[in-house]
Write a protein that holds these residues in place. Structure first.
Motif: not given
Length: 348
Positions: A196, A200, A203, A213-215, A219
C-alpha cells in the motif's frame, strides 16, 4: 477451567485456539482474570438477551445492541470463559443461549463473520454446528479471482473491499473446511498491506482500477496492526505457517498501550488494541513482551471491579473514545486465561 502443571517442556502446537501452551504465570494474572470474569456476571444481569458493545467509564452502564453487530462473538466468548472458570450450570446455559443467537450471522455477507463465529464458538461446548455452517458459507463467499472473502455488504458500502478486521477469526474459521482458502485470505491482505502506498488498512476493488487504498480507517489506526498481528498468529498455526511469524515485529507497537491514532499524539489510547496484541504475542511465542503488555493493562487500566477502561471505539466519530469495550474485555480475559494455563485451546 483447570490449570495445567508447569513444566520445562518446549511449547507444543495446538491448532484449535492457539499454538503455544504457556509456562508459569505472574502472580497478578489469575486475580486479574477473576475480576474480569466477575464483571461478566454483572454485565449479563444488565444486558439480558441483548449484546453489550461499550460501557460508560464512569457509571459502567452498557450501550447494547439487539444482534451483536461485529462484536457479538466476543460476548459469547466471555460467557464461555466464565462458564469454564466457574463450572456453574447457569453460566453454561447463558453461554449456550448467547452462542445460539449468533447463528443468523452464518449467512451474513461480511468477512467479520470470522470474528463473530470463531471467537463466539471457540470455547463453546456445542458450537460445532454454527461454526461449521459459518465456515461453509464463508468458503462459498470466497472469491478465487480476488483471493479472499470480500468485506461484504452487511454493514453497507461497497461489497468488494478488503479490510484487516476481516482477517482474524476468518483464518481459522476457513481453515476448518479449506486450508488453502484460509492461507489465500491471509496472504492477500498481507500483500495489500505491504504494497500500500499510501499506507492503508482497507482497499476497494474495481474492474477498471483493481485494488485502491482507502483512507478509512486512518493510517494511524491502533487496531489495524493489532488485528493483522492476531491474523498472523492464527496463520502461524496452519500447516507450514511458520513464515508468518517473521512479520510480527513490523506490526508490534513500541508502546504497550498504543495511541488510538498515531496522528493524534495528544489523543486517547486504545487498550483494546493492546489486549488483542497481547494474545497475538502469546500465540507467536513472544511471551515476555506479551506479559509486559498485560502487566500495564492490569496495573494502569483495569479497575478493581474488572472493567478494562481507556478503549477507543471510533476516534473520528467521537464514539466511546475512553470506554470499556466488549472486545477489549474479551481479549484481555482470553490472554490472561492463556497466560495462566486455564485454557488449553478451544474446539475446532
Amino acid at each position: 477451567m483447570k490449570a495445567r502443571p508447569d513444566g520445562d517442556a518446549p511449547p507444543s502446537k495446538d491448532r484449535r485456539a492457539g499454538c503455544l501452551k504457556p509456562g508459569p504465570a505472574p502472580g497478578w494474572a489469575a486475580p486479574a482474570l477473576g475480576s474480569v470474569l466477575a464483571r461478566v456476571a454483572v454485565t449479563r444481569a444488565e444486558v439480558g438477551d441483548r449484546f453489550p458493545l461499550y460501557a460508560d467509564p464512569g457509571t459502567g452502564a452498557w450501550r447494547k445492541t439487539a444482534r451483536g453487530s461485529w462484536t457479538g462473538g466476543f460476548w459469547a466468548g466471555l460467557l464461555w470463559l466464565r462458564a469454564r472458570h466457574t463450572g456453574d450450570p447457569s453460566d453454561r446455559e447463558a453461554a449456550r443461549a448467547c452462542t445460539a443467537r449468533l447463528a443468523d450471522w452464518a449467512g451474513a455477507d461480511t468477512s467479520t463473520r470470522g470474528l463473530i463465529l470463531w471467537y463466539g464458538t471457540v470455547f463453546a461446548d456445542d458450537g460445532e454446528r454454527i461454526r461449521y455452517q459459518g465456515a461453509r458459507a464463508c468458503r462459498d463467499s470466497f472469491d478465487p479471482e480476488l483471493g479472499l472473502v470480500p468485506w461484504g455488504s452487511a454493514f453497507g458500502g461497497p461489497r468488494l473491499m478488503a479490510r484487516v478486521d476481516g482477517v482474524p477469526g476468518m483464518v481459522p474459521l476457513l481453515a476448518t473446511v479449506d486450508v488453502e482458502a484460509a492461507r489465500s485470505h491471509l496472504r492477500r491482505h498481507l500483500d495489500l498491506r505491504l504494497g500500500s502506498q499510501p499506507s492503508s488498512w482497507s482497499w476497494l476493488h474495481t474492474e477498471t482500477t483493481g485494488w485502491t487504498a482507502c483512507a478509512d480507517p486512518p493510517p494511524g489506526w491502533s487496531r489495524g496492526p493489532a488485528w493483522l498481528l492476531l491474523a498472523l498468529a492464527e496463520g502461524a498455526c496452519l500447516p507450514d505457517g511458520d513464515s508468518y511469524a517473521a512479520l510480527a515485529d513490523t506490526l508490534t507497537p513500541a508502546s504497550p498501550v498504543p495511541l488510538a491514532d498515531t496522528a493524534h499524539p495528544g489523543g486517547p489510547l486504545d487498550t483494546s488494541a493492546a489486549a488483542v496484541t497481547a494474545l497475538a504475542l502469546l500465540r507467536l511465542g513472544r511471551r515476555d513482551r506479551a506479559v509486559g503488555v498485560l502487566e500495564v493493562l492490569v496495573d494502569r487500566h483495569l479497575t478493581a471491579d474488572g472493567r478494562l477502561l481507556d478503549g477507543c471505539y471510533d476516534l473520528p466519530a467521537g464514539t466511546a473514545v475512553r470506554h470499556e469495550l466488549i472486545w477489549g474485555d474479551f481479549f484481555l480475559a482470553y490472554a490472561l486465561a492463556e497466560l495462566t494455563g486455564q485454557v488449553a485451546g478451544g474446539t475446532g
